[in-house]
Design an enzyme around this catalytic site. Structure first.
Site, PDB file in Angstrom:
ATOM      1  N   ASP A  69       1.267 -17.080   4.004  1.00  0.00           N
ATOM      2  CA  ASP A  69       0.190 -17.268   3.041  1.00  0.00           C
ATOM      3  C   ASP A  69      -1.052 -16.615   3.621  1.00  0.00           C
ATOM      4  OD1 ASP A  69      -1.826 -18.114   1.357  1.00  0.00           O
ATOM      5  OD2 ASP A  69      -1.268 -20.221   1.393  1.00  0.00           O
ATOM      6  N   VAL A  70      -1.551 -15.557   2.973  1.00  0.00           N
ATOM      7  CA  VAL A  70      -2.682 -14.824   3.533  1.00  0.00           C
ATOM      8  C   VAL A  70      -3.961 -15.667   3.582  1.00  0.00           C
ATOM      9  CG1 VAL A  70      -1.797 -12.541   2.929  1.00  0.00           C
ATOM     10  CG2 VAL A  70      -3.248 -13.782   1.284  1.00  0.00           C
ATOM     11  N   ASN A  96      -1.964  -6.237  -0.258  1.00  0.00           N
ATOM     12  CA  ASN A  96      -1.693  -6.204  -1.692  1.00  0.00           C
ATOM     13  C   ASN A  96      -1.688  -7.574  -2.348  1.00  0.00           C
ATOM     14  OD1 ASN A  96      -0.370  -5.006  -4.258  1.00  0.00           O
ATOM     15  ND2 ASN A  96       1.130  -6.513  -3.572  1.00  0.00           N
ATOM     16  N   TYR A 162     -11.956 -13.076 -10.620  1.00  0.00           N
ATOM     17  CA  TYR A 162     -11.180 -11.903 -10.225  1.00  0.00           C
ATOM     18  C   TYR A 162     -12.092 -10.720  -9.912  1.00  0.00           C
ATOM     19  CZ  TYR A 162      -7.652  -8.223 -10.323  1.00  0.00           C
ATOM     20  OH  TYR A 162      -6.842  -7.172  -9.978  1.00  0.00           O
TER      21      TYR A 162
END
Length: 211
Positions: A69-70, A96, A162
């Site tokens: 999990d980044v 990404n 976003y």
């Protein structure tokens, strides 16, 4: 350049790709493998990247699947340590992993989803870059590609979280490029444009492996 040379231009390189289980990340993993790189596919869901890794190996490539999990920095550090241990180092990093969890206008948005979007898309990219840099430095050079979006400069209703995270990624890209230039590590942002993926709501279709 012959077709073989074009396909083998990453031979001997090791690429780590986050969000490699689906969409753009999956396609990038396949392209890197086709070009000769050993590819470490990472995502939160291990089953998705295991499938992709098996496909790469079945086609004659080298690959490994690592769940991470980044948003979790220690887990991201462990991802790069595992990649370096298995393949001897890291040359290419593709950040990404990304989400779009909140599509309502600010006044109606869920603060938790807004925050989670920024954490994955911006903090997750920071974590990925931060954990990768020591490994790239050990190679004496490297390539870091951060996947961005044109939404960073286009205000659209319901896309505040976003777009804000992508604008932050744009500035992070530029800062990293300046900071790492002397280490011969190039940092670029890639903006693919409209792509049919599950995240964009259009679904995704992959060509059969080998085509």
């Amino acid at each position: 350049m012959s077709e073989f040379q074009a396909q083998a231009n990453l031979r001997g390189k090791v690429a780590v790709i986050t969000g490699a289980g689906r969409g753009i990340g999956r396609a990038i993993a396949r392209a890197c493998a086709d070009a000769g790189a050993a590819v470490v596919c990472s995502a939160r869901t291990i089953a998705e990247v295991q499938e992709k890794s098996r496909m790469i190996e079945a086609a004659g490539g080298r690959s490994a699947a690592v769940a991470a999990d980044v948003c979790d920095y220690p887990a991201t550090e462990a991802l790069f340590a595992a990649a370096a241990d298995q393949f001897g180092g890291i040359d290419i990093v593709v950040a990404n992993a990304g989400v779009s969890l909140e599509s309502r206008k600010v006044e109606h948005s869920d603060p938790l989803l807004w925050k989670q979007t920024v954490e994955v898309n911006l903090v997750g990219v920071f974590n990925t870059a931060r954990a990768a840099i020591p490994h790239l430095r050990r190679r004496g050079a490297g390539k870091m590609i951060l996947i961005g979006s044109g939404s960073r400069h286009r205000p659209n209703p319901g896309m505040s979280s976003y777009a804000s995270s992508e604008l932050g990624t744009w500035m992070l890209t530029q800062t990293l490029a300046v900071e790492l230039q002397s280490a011969n590590i190039s940092v670029n942002e890639l903006i693919p444009g409209p792509v049919r993926t599950a995240m964009t709501g259009f679904g995704e279709k992959f060509a059969p492996e080998g085509e």
